[in-house]
Motif scaffolding. Sequence first.
Motif, short mmCIF file in Angstrom:
data_model
loop_
_atom_site.label_atom_id
_atom_site.label_comp_id
_atom_site.label_asym_id
_atom_site.label_seq_id
_atom_site.Cartn_x
_atom_site.Cartn_y
_atom_site.Cartn_z
N TYR A 1 0.82 -1.38 0.06
CA TYR A 1 0.01 0.02 -0.01
C TYR A 1 0.74 1.21 0.13
N PHE A 2 1.91 0.90 0.81
CA PHE A 2 2.87 2.21 0.82
C PHE A 2 3.29 2.59 -0.64
N GLU A 3 3.79 1.69 -1.56
CA GLU A 3 3.98 2.10 -2.81
C GLU A 3 2.76 2.57 -3.86
N MET A 4 1.79 1.93 -3.60
CA MET A 4 0.58 2.39 -4.17
C MET A 4 0.50 3.95 -3.82
N VAL A 5 0.46 4.22 -2.45
CA VAL A 5 0.01 5.45 -2.22
C VAL A 5 1.41 6.67 -2.94
N LEU A 6 2.36 6.25 -2.72
CA LEU A 6 3.60 6.85 -3.04
C LEU A 6 3.46 7.31 -4.59
N VAL A 7 3.18 6.07 -5.44
CA VAL A 7 3.07 6.50 -6.94
C VAL A 7 1.85 7.28 -7.20
N ALA A 8 0.86 7.28 -6.41
CA ALA A 8 -0.47 8.00 -6.84
C ALA A 8 -0.03 9.58 -6.12
N PHE A 9 0.88 9.79 -5.18
CA PHE A 9 1.22 10.98 -4.71
C PHE A 9 2.14 11.57 -5.84
N GLN A 10 3.03 10.95 -6.26
CA GLN A 10 4.14 11.54 -7.60
C GLN A 10 3.51 11.86 -8.62
N ILE A 11 2.33 11.02 -8.99
CA ILE A 11 1.35 11.48 -10.20
C ILE A 11 0.63 12.65 -10.02
N THR A 12 0.00 12.73 -8.86
CA THR A 12 -0.77 13.82 -8.43
C THR A 12 0.06 15.18 -8.59
N CYS A 13 1.21 15.15 -8.08
CA CYS A 13 2.31 16.18 -8.09
C CYS A 13 2.44 16.83 -9.57
#
Lengths: 163, 377
Positions: free
Chosen positions: B96-108
């Motif tokens: 889940y950490f990786e999932m949210v991290l990628v979502a954060f990256q793309i949202t930036c």
Amino acid sequence: MIESNRKLIAVLVFPIVALMFLAGYKSYLVNTGSEVILPITGYDPRDLLSGHYLTYQVDYGVEEICNGRGKMLREGYVCLNPKKFSFSPINNCQQMIKGICKRRNRLDAGIERYYIPEDQAKDLDRKVRSGKASIVVSVHPSGTAQIKDLLIDGKPWRSSKNN
Amino acid sequence: MAHIEKKIEEWIRADLLSRKAADGLLTYEARKPAGSWVLNGFLILGAVTVGIGIISLIAANWDAIPPSAKLTADFILLSALAFGVFKTHVQGKSGYFEMVLVAFQITCLATIGLISQIYNTGGEVYQALLAWSLITAGVAVASKNAFAPFLWASGFFTALLFAGLQTVWLAPIFSEHYPALVLALSLLGGLMAMVCRAKFGENAQTQALRVWSLMAFLMSLLVVETINAFNFKDTGINFIAYYPGYVLVFLLAIAVISNKNSNRLQNWVSLLALILFVASFHYPYLGIKSDIVFAVSTLSVLTLLALLMASLRQRKIFQVLVVLIGIRFLILYFQALGGLATTGVGLIASGALIIFLVSWWNKKRQAIANWAEGLLT
């Protein structure tokens, strides 16, 4: 890989703060520069509507923009008062816009694009082609220009969208 | 699990493992979270899809919502994702950490798009990518999986490539000498992978940078071969354009020589591959215009890289490189035969050669990999 909680917080907070700063800087440019209205024309009828934004050429009212730049990209400066173009910053100019000369008669100053709602794209495209369209630009003493609004027949496009 | 059970049975039959040790291994494996790479893959896919959805929503430009509300909602979402990253990190939920991290990256990246849209900035895509890669470099470092760093590297190097071709001060240098830019970027990728390996060991960031730089090397070889063979316009060598490449190749050579994780033979093979790779960008300037020389040079670089990857136990990369060697060899065969290859006899011979090579590779793949792995050690 970061294991420390503090470092993780720092790398997560940094982009948020940087993006807030970017938004704040753009807001500052829009709200603090001197305002000027410039007419626009579609320079390429096939490319006026590109996705969800209008692309156009700004008519600075200055002849011979970006001529003699050769094949290279160069910085160009347009003085709006008095009307003048130069490849270097113009002294004693009250309103100057800085851009990049990409081809003859074309200065890209970062104000050649206006984002529009998807459902009104075609209608606005037609109005820009047929009516007198212009943009309201905020100009800073450094030459940075920022779009404030799109005008159709002298009125903000939002107030003219149902006409 | 089925695969490891099969292997364990095989090892017991070969007297390599006791039944007791085998039971211990199976119990340990059964207690581990199941199918982690499949689960992580789907979670990341979900995150990427959500990210693309956010970008699409922003692109639709809801005019009814005031800009300040759009920005506020966006920053709330960004902060919530950042909190999600922190929370999953503390709880140790790596998937889940990786999932949210990628979502954060793309949202930036989506936020940069939103700011562009609200303030009607006329910037280029590479400027947005460059800004994004600069502010999210730390996010890529935080990842425990190779996907987020790979995504970051893709954005960063794409931004650098277009910055080299479109910025006022770099375009005059590189626009007519873009192979020099391609060379510099692939070498930069290689250098970053080496530095990352030396400093942080074999982690997700090293893997992502290694794969990215290898892809860049292969793409560069393709670009330079195409330019050499079909499209070379003799504009004369511009040493200024090649300076970044020369500096980077020098630094990369130092990194290779001082690499403590490889032996002397591996270092020499790396250096030879590097020299041949850089030389392939200079053949036209040296008056070499033979297709055979270009092909032999490319095949040599690919072979050296394949041997190196095999000795580093990077079996998947080794197999990809061997397939590429096969493809390049076939192209060479067609180049050498010329018109003869398109005659009836030529086509029969070509088809037979392809069938033979594929069958041989399929049969001997394991043996070749084992042989290559031991060659440089």
